[in-house]
Write a protein that holds these residues in place. Structure first.
Motif, PDB file in Angstrom:
ATOM      1  N   LYS A   1      -1.810  -7.813   8.944  1.00 52.69           N
ATOM      2  CA  LYS A   1      -1.002  -6.207   9.067  1.00 52.69           C
ATOM      3  C   LYS A   1       0.440  -7.060   9.345  1.00 52.69           C
ATOM      4  O   LYS A   1       1.116  -6.016   8.472  1.00 52.69           O
ATOM      5  CB  LYS A   1      -1.115  -5.307  10.157  1.00 52.69           C
ATOM      6  N   LEU A   2       0.750  -7.610   9.717  1.00 46.46           N
ATOM      7  CA  LEU A   2       1.994  -8.286   9.377  1.00 46.46           C
ATOM      8  C   LEU A   2       2.612  -8.902   7.993  1.00 46.46           C
ATOM      9  O   LEU A   2       3.460  -8.081   7.452  1.00 46.46           O
ATOM     10  CB  LEU A   2       2.418  -9.603  11.397  1.00 46.46           C
ATOM     11  N   ASP A   3       1.670  -9.222   7.612  1.00 48.40           N
ATOM     12  CA  ASP A   3       2.052  -9.196   5.937  1.00 48.40           C
ATOM     13  C   ASP A   3       2.521  -8.157   5.103  1.00 48.40           C
ATOM     14  O   ASP A   3       2.959  -8.566   4.781  1.00 48.40           O
ATOM     15  CB  ASP A   3       0.792 -10.366   5.938  1.00 48.40           C
ATOM     16  N   ALA A   4       1.362  -6.995   5.265  1.00 50.37           N
ATOM     17  CA  ALA A   4       1.555  -6.165   4.344  1.00 50.37           C
ATOM     18  C   ALA A   4       2.541  -5.042   4.455  1.00 50.37           C
ATOM     19  O   ALA A   4       3.551  -5.225   3.383  1.00 50.37           O
ATOM     20  CB  ALA A   4       0.104  -5.464   4.872  1.00 50.37           C
ATOM     21  N   VAL A   5       3.296  -5.259   6.239  1.00 52.05           N
ATOM     22  CA  VAL A   5       4.031  -4.167   6.516  1.00 52.05           C
ATOM     23  C   VAL A   5       5.598  -4.909   6.072  1.00 52.05           C
ATOM     24  O   VAL A   5       6.772  -4.792   5.752  1.00 52.05           O
ATOM     25  CB  VAL A   5       4.267  -3.711   7.627  1.00 52.05           C
ATOM     26  N   VAL A   6       6.036  -6.631   6.104  1.00 50.60           N
ATOM     27  CA  VAL A   6       6.825  -7.001   5.632  1.00 50.60           C
ATOM     28  C   VAL A   6       7.119  -7.128   4.580  1.00 50.60           C
ATOM     29  O   VAL A   6       8.195  -7.002   4.138  1.00 50.60           O
ATOM     30  CB  VAL A   6       6.247  -8.300   6.481  1.00 50.60           C
ATOM     31  N   PHE A   7       5.939  -7.598   3.812  1.00 51.96           N
ATOM     32  CA  PHE A   7       5.653  -7.419   2.210  1.00 51.96           C
ATOM     33  C   PHE A   7       6.450  -6.083   1.471  1.00 51.96           C
ATOM     34  O   PHE A   7       7.704  -5.765   0.959  1.00 51.96           O
ATOM     35  CB  PHE A   7       4.841  -8.357   1.835  1.00 51.96           C
ATOM     36  N   GLU A   8       5.861  -5.178   1.992  1.00 50.06           N
ATOM     37  CA  GLU A   8       6.685  -3.549   1.815  1.00 50.06           C
ATOM     38  C   GLU A   8       7.961  -3.764   1.794  1.00 50.06           C
ATOM     39  O   GLU A   8       8.431  -2.789   1.149  1.00 50.06           O
ATOM     40  CB  GLU A   8       5.197  -2.894   2.136  1.00 50.06           C
ATOM     41  N   GLU A   9       8.237  -3.745   3.739  1.00 53.88           N
ATOM     42  CA  GLU A   9       9.871  -2.909   3.517  1.00 53.88           C
ATOM     43  C   GLU A   9      10.998  -4.483   3.114  1.00 53.88           C
ATOM     44  O   GLU A   9      11.512  -4.118   2.640  1.00 53.88           O
ATOM     45  CB  GLU A   9       9.972  -3.448   4.812  1.00 53.88           C
ATOM     46  N   TYR A  10      10.615  -5.721   2.613  1.00 62.50           N
ATOM     47  CA  TYR A  10      10.880  -6.808   2.084  1.00 62.50           C
ATOM     48  C   TYR A  10      11.250  -5.481   0.334  1.00 62.50           C
ATOM     49  O   TYR A  10      12.509  -6.283   0.199  1.00 62.50           O
ATOM     50  CB  TYR A  10      10.161  -8.065   1.946  1.00 62.50           C
ATOM     51  N   LEU A  11      10.555  -5.842  -0.391  1.00 65.36           N
ATOM     52  CA  LEU A  11      10.358  -5.199  -1.593  1.00 65.36           C
ATOM     53  C   LEU A  11      10.974  -3.927  -1.443  1.00 65.36           C
ATOM     54  O   LEU A  11      12.187  -3.879  -2.232  1.00 65.36           O
ATOM     55  CB  LEU A  11       8.892  -4.533  -2.243  1.00 65.36           C
ATOM     56  N   ALA A  12      11.001  -2.678  -0.434  1.00 61.10           N
ATOM     57  CA  ALA A  12      12.238  -1.715  -0.515  1.00 61.10           C
ATOM     58  C   ALA A  12      13.401  -2.125  -0.120  1.00 61.10           C
ATOM     59  O   ALA A  12      14.373  -1.647  -0.769  1.00 61.10           O
ATOM     60  CB  ALA A  12      11.476  -1.334   1.048  1.00 61.10           C
ATOM     61  N   GLY A  13      13.844  -3.663   0.777  1.00 59.70           N
ATOM     62  CA  GLY A  13      15.582  -3.923   0.553  1.00 59.70           C
ATOM     63  C   GLY A  13      15.865  -4.424  -0.247  1.00 59.70           C
ATOM     64  O   GLY A  13      17.077  -4.177  -1.072  1.00 59.70           O
ATOM     65  N   LEU A  14      14.606  -5.273  -1.481  1.00 59.27           N
ATOM     66  CA  LEU A  14      15.189  -5.740  -2.214  1.00 59.27           C
ATOM     67  C   LEU A  14      15.867  -5.040  -3.856  1.00 59.27           C
ATOM     68  O   LEU A  14      16.826  -4.771  -4.454  1.00 59.27           O
ATOM     69  CB  LEU A  14      13.601  -6.571  -3.399  1.00 59.27           C
ATOM     70  N   HIS A  15      15.127  -3.546  -3.906  1.00 55.74           N
ATOM     71  CA  HIS A  15      15.392  -2.556  -4.437  1.00 55.74           C
ATOM     72  C   HIS A  15      16.452  -1.376  -3.991  1.00 55.74           C
ATOM     73  O   HIS A  15      17.661  -1.404  -5.026  1.00 55.74           O
ATOM     74  CB  HIS A  15      13.891  -1.446  -4.804  1.00 55.74           C
ATOM     75  N   GLU A  16      16.459  -1.183  -3.107  1.00 53.29           N
ATOM     76  CA  GLU A  16      18.286  -0.515  -2.532  1.00 53.29           C
ATOM     77  C   GLU A  16      19.277  -1.550  -2.535  1.00 53.29           C
ATOM     78  O   GLU A  16      20.276  -0.943  -3.188  1.00 53.29           O
ATOM     79  CB  GLU A  16      17.783  -0.925  -0.764  1.00 53.29           C
ATOM     80  N   ALA A  17      18.886  -2.660  -2.662  1.00 55.22           N
ATOM     81  CA  ALA A  17      20.156  -3.630  -2.839  1.00 55.22           C
ATOM     82  C   ALA A  17      20.513  -3.424  -4.328  1.00 55.22           C
ATOM     83  O   ALA A  17      20.977  -4.364  -5.167  1.00 55.22           O
ATOM     84  CB  ALA A  17      20.101  -5.519  -2.590  1.00 55.22           C
TER      85      ALA A  17
END
Length: 352
Positions: A261-277
């Motif tokens: 579950k941690l893997d899924a949440v962290v990866f999804e949010e990391y990609l979101a941060g990459l896109h925001e930048a």
């Protein structure tokens, strides 16, 4: 309190961490008088000491890296939502630095998956920033090829696992099926390292896991404070979140059964941060870097499992009984075996 007229009236000091030659951390707490008013205060003192095997600036354990990071422009460039403890003063004495740092008061002690997701998004913005606008800094104290150098420290254990599979300590590392899959990745490490080094490289903290994370409120907004910048350097996009997932669980920041579950949440949010930048690259490349780094970095410890001091060293590092640590880590290595398989499949698919 920010005053030139304050006078310290009392103080106490407590050891937070005492290293055997590598460094120590202390918390100073006291009171000060200023114009007839008593003010409480606290500071963190971090002592960083030289070590004969930590003098190469390119390697993971370069002893001067964190003090030099505090003297650079690094922390002024962090995106909103991320910060380092404020450094009030740096003393030098021979082969030793004494950092006087802000004592961060955490706003929450109970972390949820949502907290880790927020950190991952902030890390995405941090990592992507150097791929979309300013170039990656070239400060001479930064680590280079961190993962390559780190796994060299684990080579002894990898050999022991293969040569002495019946040793009790080796058997405690994990199920034979998982260990064999991880050994297969280890045997191909040069192939995976080469693929990682061909991916976009950016500036990373490289040791973001629960022990190095604090959350605080600043001007009504929650902020992540990253501690211990001693590994800072370049890494593949996606390498940053391997410690946030596996490192957090291995050091008991979260139960092993929550890894996926941690893997899924962290990866999804990391990609979101990459896109925001502003990053618009291939998410599968990021996933490959994360999966390969996780398996290579955390499968084998950088200490000999056959050493007679292995048990007390493990108990000292993790602050828990040896049996509890090994059972927890064995469960984690099953997850790492999955990441090894995933990394191999992605490398083939992407033709890295």
């Amino acid at each position: 309190m920010n005053s030139d007229t304050a006078e310290i009236t009392e103080w106490t000091v407590r050891t937070i961490y005492g290293g055997a030659g590598g460094g120590s951390i202390y918390r100073y707490v006291g009171q000060a008088q200023d114009r007839g008013t008593t003010h409480p205060w606290s500071l963190i003192q971090k002592i960083v000491r030289a070590s004969p095997d930590c003098t190469d600036p390119l390697t993971p354990r370069y002893w001067e890296r964190e003090p030099l990071a505090y003297q650079s422009e690094l922390f002024a460039r962090l995106p909103a939502g991320l910060a380092a403890p404020r450094c009030y003063h740096i003393e030098t004495a021979g082969h030793e630095y004494r950092l006087w740092l802000e004592d961060i008061q955490e706003s929450t002690s109970e972390w949820t998956l949502e907290h880790y997701g927020r950190v991952a998004r902030e890390l995405g913005r941090f990592n992507a920033a150097y791929l979309t606008s300013p170039p990656v800094p070239s400060w001479p104290w930064m680590s280079r090829s961190f993962l390559r150098h780190w796994i060299e420290l684990c080579a002894t254990t990898a050999r022991e696992v293969r040569q002495f599979p019946d040793h009790p300590h080796v058997q405690l590392l994990g199920q034979p099926n998982a260990i064999n899959r991880l050994l297969a990745l280890w045997d191909d490490r040069e192939v995976f390292l080469g693929a990682l080094e061909r991916l976009p490289q950016t500036l990373c903290h490289l040791d973001v896991f629960r022990r190095n994370l604090l959350r605080r409120m600043t001007n009504g907004q929650e902020q992540t404070v990253l501690l211990d910048w001693a590994f800072t350097g370049t890494g593949a996009l996606g390498e940053e979140i391997a410690p946030l997932v596996t490192g957090t669980v291995m050091f008991f920041g979260l139960e092993a059964d929550k890894l996926r579950k941690l893997d899924a949440v962290v990866f999804e949010e990391y990609l979101a941060g990459l896109h925001e930048a502003g990053w618009r690259g291939d998410p599968q490349e990021v996933r490959f870097a994360y999966a390969a780094t996780s398996a290579l970095r955390y499968t084998f410890p950088p200490v000999s499992v056959l050493d007679e001091q292995f048990i007390p060293v493990v108990e000292s590092i993790f602050g828990r009984p040896f049996a509890e640590v090994t059972a927890h880590h064995a469960e984690t290595r099953s997850f790492l075996a999955e990441r090894a398989d995933e990394a191999r499949a992605l490398m083939d698919k992407l033709k890295l």
